[in-house]
Design an enzyme around this catalytic site. Structure first.
Site, PDB file in Angstrom:
ATOM      1  CE  LYS A 132      -4.497  -1.495   1.576  1.00  0.00           C
ATOM      2  NZ  LYS A 132      -5.545  -1.460   2.174  1.00  0.00           N
ATOM      3  CE  LYS A 179      -6.264  -7.783  -0.928  1.00  0.00           C
ATOM      4  NZ  LYS A 179      -6.668  -7.983   0.275  1.00  0.00           N
ATOM      5  CE  LYS A 237     -13.334  -3.969   1.350  1.00  0.00           C
ATOM      6  NZ  LYS A 237     -12.322  -3.476   2.223  1.00  0.00           N
TER       7      LYS A 237
HETATM    8  P1  ATP Z   1      -8.622  -2.900   0.356  1.00  0.00           P
HETATM    9  O1  ATP Z   1      -8.440  -3.252  -1.041  1.00  0.00           O
HETATM   10  O2  ATP Z   1      -9.183  -1.682   0.716  1.00  0.00           O
HETATM   11  O3  ATP Z   1      -7.376  -3.101   1.163  1.00  0.00           O
HETATM   12  P2  ATP Z   1      -9.738  -5.527   0.621  1.00  0.00           P
HETATM   13  O4  ATP Z   1     -10.819  -5.824  -0.503  1.00  0.00           O
HETATM   14  O5  ATP Z   1      -8.369  -6.288   0.513  1.00  0.00           O
HETATM   15  O6  ATP Z   1      -9.532  -3.978   0.960  1.00  0.00           O
HETATM   16  P3  ATP Z   1     -10.199  -6.091   3.534  1.00  0.00           P
HETATM   17  O7  ATP Z   1     -11.023  -5.195   4.241  1.00  0.00           O
HETATM   18  O8  ATP Z   1      -8.842  -5.764   3.471  1.00  0.00           O
HETATM   19  O9  ATP Z   1     -10.465  -5.956   1.842  1.00  0.00           O
HETATM   20  O10 ATP Z   1     -10.511  -7.520   3.758  1.00  0.00           O
HETATM   21  C1  ATP Z   1     -11.692  -7.914   4.401  1.00  0.00           C
HETATM   22  C2  ATP Z   1     -11.481  -9.543   4.465  1.00  0.00           C
HETATM   23  O11 ATP Z   1     -11.565  -9.956   3.034  1.00  0.00           O
HETATM   24  C3  ATP Z   1     -10.169 -10.194   5.009  1.00  0.00           C
HETATM   25  O12 ATP Z   1     -10.446 -11.302   5.572  1.00  0.00           O
HETATM   26  C4  ATP Z   1      -9.607 -10.631   3.607  1.00  0.00           C
HETATM   27  O13 ATP Z   1      -8.337 -11.525   3.799  1.00  0.00           O
HETATM   28  C5  ATP Z   1     -10.487 -10.758   2.918  1.00  0.00           C
HETATM   29  N1  ATP Z   1     -10.278 -10.776   1.343  1.00  0.00           N
HETATM   30  C6  ATP Z   1     -10.025  -9.417   0.923  1.00  0.00           C
HETATM   31  N2  ATP Z   1      -9.520  -9.561  -0.459  1.00  0.00           N
HETATM   32  C7  ATP Z   1      -9.682 -11.077  -0.545  1.00  0.00           C
HETATM   33  C8  ATP Z   1      -9.374 -11.824  -1.974  1.00  0.00           C
HETATM   34  N3  ATP Z   1      -9.084 -11.240  -3.008  1.00  0.00           N
HETATM   35  N4  ATP Z   1      -9.395 -13.050  -1.702  1.00  0.00           N
HETATM   36  C9  ATP Z   1      -9.929 -13.623  -0.553  1.00  0.00           C
HETATM   37  N5  ATP Z   1     -10.361 -12.996   0.688  1.00  0.00           N
HETATM   38  C10 ATP Z   1      -9.949 -11.698   0.378  1.00  0.00           C
END
Ligand code: ATP
Ligand code: LTN
Length: 336
Positions: A113, A195, A198
């Site tokens: 990040k 990955k 969002k």
């Molecule tokens: P950001 O992009 O803002 O970092 P994010 O989409 O990665 O957000 P988080 O809030 O960091 O989402 O994650 C919430 C939960 O969803 C965590 O348990 C994380 O491990 C899971 N998660 C997020 N993205 C993935 C993915 N691509 N595959 C599987 N699990 C995910």
């Protein structure tokens, strides 16, 4: 009874990655009936990168409503906003004094990040895992269901807890991660080396939980694949990352294993597979979307859940915090 705790940041609309990696498993564990569950919207965490206030408010309610639509509101669960429970930030401060700079510097999420945002790397982004440790330890959680990307943060949480217990005696339970076999790391549909996230600026890279069926189908059909044309999971070949990702999604959505999937699509090519994968995702999300539509018209109910839950959360977290303060040597407050 064992305790489960988890959260999602309010940094964007929830994606299929959040669902398959996290929320789907929260629901399964919750349904099991053997756990006391605490689920929250990690709004304090989401301001580690800049957020627009109106959007943050809207998304926070959207995520809360999606939690309820996923069935997490039933039974003894508490579902709340992190910012409604000041004990998270208070314990976060304490734990920061038992966590070393070197440990935080090794966190890959921070490296990723901050690499994207050199102009504005805040100390909050750096100390994020300390607050996450506080979230978990405040409730004496046994099990933390998360996607694979959070494993490192959980290890740090465990290290800090063990260190604190070593100095002051048994204070915190040492939590275990719960990472699903399928769906733990869903990749971007446009760049399968990243990955699914969002906060990805390219909306074709992710599927949102509230995307309409035709949008879901369009995104899956546009997903990057390769020229091999065979629907078979092949971890050895990096060029196959796109199709591997779609197979993982299909597997997590349907419960079929990789062998069954290879058999099902033998000689059928990517077109037919993408159609089936799109339909499977649409089917998984349909009940959630329907319930979301219903609950978004029942704002009072949603409010009553998060208000009552925050009270329960403050009470539970305060027990841990009071114990921590006493062990450290702070003077107890006179309650009037
Ligand atoms: P950001 O992009 O803002 O970092 P994010 O989409 O990665 O957000 P988080 O809030 O960091 O989402 O994650 C919430 C939960 O969803 C965590 O348990 C994380 O491990 C899971 N998660 C997020 N993205 C993935 C993915 N691509 N595959 C599987 N699990 C995910
Ligand atoms: N860091 C997590 C969100 C999160 C979390 C938690 C998950 C914040 N606090 C406590 C589990 C337990 C993320 O997914 N980025």
């Amino acid at each position: 009874m064992q305790t489960i705790l988890s959260g999602v940041q309010a940094s964007g609309h929830l994606t299929l990655g959040n669902y398959l990696g996290a929320i789907k498993n929260w629901r399964e564990l919750h349904k099991d009936g053997r756990y006391r569950c605490w689920f929250f919207v990690a709004d304090l965490h989401s301001i580690t990168v800049r957020q627009n206030p109106a959007e943050l408010r809207e998304r926070s309610i959207e995520i809360m409503t999606l939690y309820l639509a996923a069935g997490l509101g039933q039974g003894e669960n508490s579902i709340f906003f992190q910012s409604h429970v000041p004990q998270h930030a208070e314990l976060g401060w304490v734990l920061g004094c038992y966590c070393n700079l070197g440990e935080l510097s090794r966190m890959t999420q921070f490296k990723d990040k901050s690499g994207k945002n050199e102009a504005g790397i805040t100390s909050g982004l750096f100390t994020y895992p300390v607050l996450m440790a506080a979230d978990i330890l405040a409730y004496q959680a046994d099990l933390v269901p998360v996607g694979a990307d959070q494993k490192q943060h959980l290890e740090l949480c465990r290290d800090v807890a063990v260190r604190f217990n070593g100095i002051y005696g048994e204070t915190f339970k040492i939590p275990e991660p719960f990472i699903p076999k399928e769906g733990a790391r869903i990749m971007s549909l446009q760049d399968p080396s990243m990955k699914m996230s969002k906060s990805d600026p390219n909306s074709n890279g992710y599927i949102l939980l509230l995307d309409k069926p035709d949008t879901i189908m369009k995104k899956i059909k546009r997903a990057v694949t390769d020229s091999v044309g065979e629907v078979r999971f092949d971890a050895e070949n990096p060029e196959r990352a796109g199709i591997n990702n779609l197979i993982s999604i299909y597997s997590a959505a349907t419960g079929k294993d990789f062998e069954q999937i290879a058999h099902e699509f033998e000689g059928k090519g990517y077109g037919a597979f993408k159609q089936a994968a799109g339909e499977a995702i649409i089917d998984v999300l349909a009940p959630l979307q329907e319930e979301y539509g219903r609950l978004s018209n029942d704002k009072e109910y949603v409010r009553s859940v998060y208000t009552k839950s925050a009270e329960q959360a403050r009470e539970a977290a305060q027990k841990t915090l009071a114990d921590v303060y006493e062990r450290i040597g702070f003077i107890p407050k006179e309650e009037r």
